[in-house]
Write a protein that holds these residues in place. Sequence first.
Motif, PDB file in Angstrom:
ATOM      1  N   LEU A 171       0.837  -1.210   0.000  1.00 14.25           N
ATOM      2  CA  LEU A 171       0.000   0.000   0.000  1.00 14.25           C
ATOM      3  C   LEU A 171       0.868   1.254   0.000  1.00 14.25           C
ATOM      4  O   LEU A 171       0.652   2.183  -0.793  1.00 14.25           O
ATOM      5  CB  LEU A 171      -0.915  -0.010   1.226  1.00 14.25           C
ATOM      6  N   LEU A 172       1.846   1.299   0.883  1.00 10.88           N
ATOM      7  CA  LEU A 172       2.695   2.483   1.013  1.00 10.88           C
ATOM      8  C   LEU A 172       3.564   2.680  -0.229  1.00 10.88           C
ATOM      9  O   LEU A 172       3.795   3.823  -0.661  1.00 10.88           O
ATOM     10  CB  LEU A 172       3.564   2.371   2.261  1.00 10.88           C
ATOM     11  N   LYS A 173       4.035   1.580  -0.815  1.00 13.39           N
ATOM     12  CA  LYS A 173       4.826   1.667  -2.046  1.00 13.39           C
ATOM     13  C   LYS A 173       3.975   2.199  -3.187  1.00 13.39           C
ATOM     14  O   LYS A 173       4.440   3.041  -3.981  1.00 13.39           O
ATOM     15  CB  LYS A 173       5.383   0.286  -2.397  1.00 13.39           C
ATOM     16  N   SER A 174       2.742   1.735  -3.269  1.00 11.11           N
ATOM     17  CA  SER A 174       1.832   2.198  -4.324  1.00 11.11           C
ATOM     18  C   SER A 174       1.591   3.697  -4.218  1.00 11.11           C
ATOM     19  O   SER A 174       1.606   4.424  -5.222  1.00 11.11           O
ATOM     20  CB  SER A 174       0.512   1.433  -4.232  1.00 11.11           C
ATOM     21  N   TYR A 175       1.379   4.178  -3.004  1.00 10.54           N
ATOM     22  CA  TYR A 175       1.142   5.608  -2.800  1.00 10.54           C
ATOM     23  C   TYR A 175       2.386   6.421  -3.144  1.00 10.54           C
ATOM     24  O   TYR A 175       2.291   7.477  -3.783  1.00 10.54           O
ATOM     25  CB  TYR A 175       0.723   5.864  -1.354  1.00 10.54           C
ATOM     26  N   ALA A 176       3.553   5.934  -2.747  1.00  9.53           N
ATOM     27  CA  ALA A 176       4.803   6.640  -3.044  1.00  9.53           C
ATOM     28  C   ALA A 176       5.015   6.752  -4.552  1.00  9.53           C
ATOM     29  O   ALA A 176       5.487   7.791  -5.054  1.00  9.53           O
ATOM     30  CB  ALA A 176       5.980   5.921  -2.391  1.00  9.53           C
ATOM     31  N   LYS A 179       2.677   9.407  -6.017  1.00 13.07           N
ATOM     32  CA  LYS A 179       3.135  10.758  -5.680  1.00 13.07           C
ATOM     33  C   LYS A 179       4.550  11.041  -6.188  1.00 13.07           C
ATOM     34  O   LYS A 179       5.044  12.159  -6.023  1.00 13.07           O
ATOM     35  CB  LYS A 179       3.101  10.957  -4.159  1.00 13.07           C
ATOM     36  N   ASN A 180       5.175  10.008  -6.788  1.00 11.71           N
ATOM     37  CA  ASN A 180       6.542  10.145  -7.290  1.00 11.71           C
ATOM     38  C   ASN A 180       7.492  10.587  -6.181  1.00 11.71           C
ATOM     39  O   ASN A 180       8.321  11.490  -6.348  1.00 11.71           O
ATOM     40  CB  ASN A 180       6.591  11.130  -8.462  1.00 11.71           C
ATOM     41  N   LEU A 181       7.378   9.919  -5.027  1.00 18.05           N
ATOM     42  CA  LEU A 181       8.187  10.259  -3.864  1.00 18.05           C
ATOM     43  C   LEU A 181       9.428   9.375  -3.805  1.00 18.05           C
ATOM     44  O   LEU A 181       9.344   8.160  -4.010  1.00 18.05           O
ATOM     45  CB  LEU A 181       7.373  10.088  -2.582  1.00 18.05           C
ATOM     46  N   SER A 182      10.551   9.963  -3.492  1.00 16.98           N
ATOM     47  CA  SER A 182      11.793   9.203  -3.364  1.00 16.98           C
ATOM     48  C   SER A 182      12.055   8.801  -1.919  1.00 16.98           C
ATOM     49  O   SER A 182      12.875   7.929  -1.644  1.00 16.98           O
ATOM     50  CB  SER A 182      12.977  10.026  -3.880  1.00 16.98           C
ATOM     51  N   ILE A 183      11.341   9.418  -0.975  1.00 18.52           N
ATOM     52  CA  ILE A 183      11.511   9.086   0.440  1.00 18.52           C
ATOM     53  C   ILE A 183      10.507   8.013   0.848  1.00 18.52           C
ATOM     54  O   ILE A 183       9.494   7.801   0.174  1.00 18.52           O
ATOM     55  CB  ILE A 183      11.330  10.339   1.338  1.00 18.52           C
ATOM     56  N   GLU A 184      10.814   7.342   1.950  1.00 19.11           N
ATOM     57  CA  GLU A 184       9.925   6.291   2.453  1.00 19.11           C
ATOM     58  C   GLU A 184       8.653   6.897   3.017  1.00 19.11           C
ATOM     59  O   GLU A 184       8.692   7.865   3.775  1.00 19.11           O
ATOM     60  CB  GLU A 184      10.633   5.476   3.532  1.00 19.11           C
ATOM     61  N   VAL A 185       7.521   6.317   2.641  1.00 23.55           N
ATOM     62  CA  VAL A 185       6.221   6.768   3.147  1.00 23.55           C
ATOM     63  C   VAL A 185       5.835   5.909   4.343  1.00 23.55           C
ATOM     64  O   VAL A 185       5.894   4.682   4.275  1.00 23.55           O
ATOM     65  CB  VAL A 185       5.137   6.669   2.054  1.00 23.55           C
ATOM     66  N   GLY A 187       2.983   4.782   7.463  1.00 22.97           N
ATOM     67  CA  GLY A 187       1.541   4.658   7.607  1.00 22.97           C
ATOM     68  C   GLY A 187       0.916   5.952   8.090  1.00 22.97           C
ATOM     69  O   GLY A 187      -0.190   6.323   7.666  1.00 22.97           O
ATOM     70  N   GLU A 188       1.623   6.651   8.977  1.00 21.62           N
ATOM     71  CA  GLU A 188       1.123   7.937   9.483  1.00 21.62           C
ATOM     72  C   GLU A 188       1.017   8.957   8.355  1.00 21.62           C
ATOM     73  O   GLU A 188       0.038   9.713   8.283  1.00 21.62           O
ATOM     74  CB  GLU A 188       2.035   8.462  10.591  1.00 21.62           C
ATOM     75  N   ASP A 189       2.011   8.959   7.457  1.00 22.86           N
ATOM     76  CA  ASP A 189       1.978   9.868   6.304  1.00 22.86           C
ATOM     77  C   ASP A 189       0.759   9.570   5.439  1.00 22.86           C
ATOM     78  O   ASP A 189       0.010  10.485   5.056  1.00 22.86           O
ATOM     79  CB  ASP A 189       3.237   9.699   5.441  1.00 22.86           C
ATOM     80  N   PHE A 190       0.581   8.284   5.138  1.00 27.10           N
ATOM     81  CA  PHE A 190      -0.486   7.912   4.217  1.00 27.10           C
ATOM     82  C   PHE A 190      -1.867   8.211   4.794  1.00 27.10           C
ATOM     83  O   PHE A 190      -2.701   8.850   4.132  1.00 27.10           O
ATOM     84  CB  PHE A 190      -0.385   6.425   3.849  1.00 27.10           C
ATOM     85  N   PHE A 191      -2.121   7.765   6.014  1.00 25.02           N
ATOM     86  CA  PHE A 191      -3.461   7.968   6.569  1.00 25.02           C
ATOM     87  C   PHE A 191      -3.695   9.419   6.978  1.00 25.02           C
ATOM     88  O   PHE A 191      -4.844   9.860   7.072  1.00 25.02           O
ATOM     89  CB  PHE A 191      -3.719   6.999   7.718  1.00 25.02           C
ATOM     90  N   GLY A 192      -2.627  10.168   7.178  1.00 23.51           N
ATOM     91  CA  GLY A 192      -2.779  11.608   7.344  1.00 23.51           C
ATOM     92  C   GLY A 192      -3.326  12.229   6.078  1.00 23.51           C
ATOM     93  O   GLY A 192      -4.209  13.109   6.122  1.00 23.51           O
ATOM     94  N   ALA A 201      -4.440   9.805  -2.263  1.00 25.55           N
ATOM     95  CA  ALA A 201      -4.476   8.873  -1.136  1.00 25.55           C
ATOM     96  C   ALA A 201      -5.803   8.121  -1.096  1.00 25.55           C
ATOM     97  O   ALA A 201      -5.839   6.909  -0.856  1.00 25.55           O
ATOM     98  CB  ALA A 201      -4.256   9.625   0.171  1.00 25.55           C
ATOM     99  N   LEU A 202      -6.905   8.828  -1.339  1.00 32.14           N
ATOM    100  CA  LEU A 202      -8.224   8.188  -1.335  1.00 32.14           C
ATOM    101  C   LEU A 202      -8.332   7.154  -2.453  1.00 32.14           C
ATOM    102  O   LEU A 202      -8.885   6.062  -2.251  1.00 32.14           O
ATOM    103  CB  LEU A 202      -9.319   9.241  -1.473  1.00 32.14           C
ATOM    104  N   ALA A 203      -7.800   7.493  -3.631  1.00 29.74           N
ATOM    105  CA  ALA A 203      -7.849   6.563  -4.759  1.00 29.74           C
ATOM    106  C   ALA A 203      -6.998   5.328  -4.481  1.00 29.74           C
ATOM    107  O   ALA A 203      -7.375   4.198  -4.814  1.00 29.74           O
ATOM    108  CB  ALA A 203      -7.377   7.260  -6.028  1.00 29.74           C
ATOM    109  N   CYS A 204      -5.846   5.552  -3.864  1.00 33.54           N
ATOM    110  CA  CYS A 204      -4.945   4.448  -3.526  1.00 33.54           C
ATOM    111  C   CYS A 204      -5.595   3.519  -2.500  1.00 33.54           C
ATOM    112  O   CYS A 204      -5.534   2.289  -2.632  1.00 33.54           O
ATOM    113  CB  CYS A 204      -3.645   5.021  -2.986  1.00 33.54           C
ATOM    114  N   LEU A 205      -6.219   4.086  -1.477  1.00 31.32           N
ATOM    115  CA  LEU A 205      -6.894   3.286  -0.459  1.00 31.32           C
ATOM    116  C   LEU A 205      -8.046   2.501  -1.059  1.00 31.32           C
ATOM    117  O   LEU A 205      -8.250   1.325  -0.740  1.00 31.32           O
ATOM    118  CB  LEU A 205      -7.407   4.196   0.662  1.00 31.32           C
ATOM    119  N   ASP A 206      -8.805   3.139  -1.964  1.00 28.02           N
ATOM    120  CA  ASP A 206      -9.955   2.477  -2.590  1.00 28.02           C
ATOM    121  C   ASP A 206      -9.503   1.276  -3.423  1.00 28.02           C
ATOM    122  O   ASP A 206     -10.106   0.195  -3.345  1.00 28.02           O
ATOM    123  CB  ASP A 206     -10.712   3.476  -3.462  1.00 28.02           C
ATOM    124  N   LYS A 207      -8.429   1.437  -4.184  1.00 29.52           N
ATOM    125  CA  LYS A 207      -7.916   0.334  -5.001  1.00 29.52           C
ATOM    126  C   LYS A 207      -7.417  -0.801  -4.114  1.00 29.52           C
ATOM    127  O   LYS A 207      -7.663  -1.986  -4.389  1.00 29.52           O
ATOM    128  CB  LYS A 207      -6.787   0.841  -5.897  1.00 29.52           C
TER     129      LYS A 207
END
Length: 283
Positions: A171-176, A179-185, A187-192, A201-207
């Motif tokens: 889940l966290l890798k998919s979100y990163a 967002k094209n993020l190079s840093i580690e995401v 769980g707090e980042d994602f659910f925030g 984030a909503l689309a990622c959670l839904d999938k």
Amino acid sequence: MKILVCDVGGTFIKFAAMNERAEIFQRGKIPTPLTSRADFLDAIYKIFQADKFDGVAISMPGIIDAERGICLKSSALPYNDGANIVAELEKICGVKVTIENDANCAATAEAKIGSLADVASGFVMVFGTMIGGAVIQNHAVYKGKNFLAGEISFSFLSGEMFYKNCSVPALLKSYAQIKNLSIEVTGEDFFGAVDAKENDALACLDKFTRQIALQIFNIQMLLDVEKIAIGGGISAQESFINSICENLEKVYNSCEVNFPRVEIVPCKFRNDANLIGALACWL
């Protein structure tokens, strides 16, 4: 009586000093050694040495023969494959040691005094580094001939093993990636971001929860359980549970047959379910 109870995960070993009433006197966590079994055993022994314990109870990932104390297979910690963890730890600790699969531990706790205590049949899904699964039949964990019952991480969904897309790291890798993020995401980042109603984030959670809902539907068709409990640290997120329920309802509505709905609930003991279940196995 004071028991050292360890919940071994792919990232951390969470531990607690507990009595036979499951009261916790002290708790902590250390990184899980990823190097060798010797380092793994040494890490547990160092925790054991810090106090006077009457026994050691361990919840751990893998296919576990609890009666013989053997880890038959562990994808998370492959250095434990084929090892008699109980014999090795009893030799160095000098007390009774037990091991059990982590999802089976969580299911034992939930079936005895948790969210599944009021039903005869159920299923537990524990989301973490992998995805633990356990079957409850007649108020007890059903393990199967080869201790594989409930091992949903390695079931296939949409052409891939379930954990590839539906573990917490996935889940966290998919979100990163979105967002094209190079840093580690985290769980707090994602659910925030989810709580802030961020569209990505909503689309990622839904999938993510759509895939979980499909798996839950498959489980119900195979086992016809009364209730499914969701565990792991992520289960504390209300948005996660709600999204699973919403997507599961969509799956039901897409069916040609009006099937009975299975009830989805969070595990009562959340992150402590594995500890409580491991203690119950020791007792």
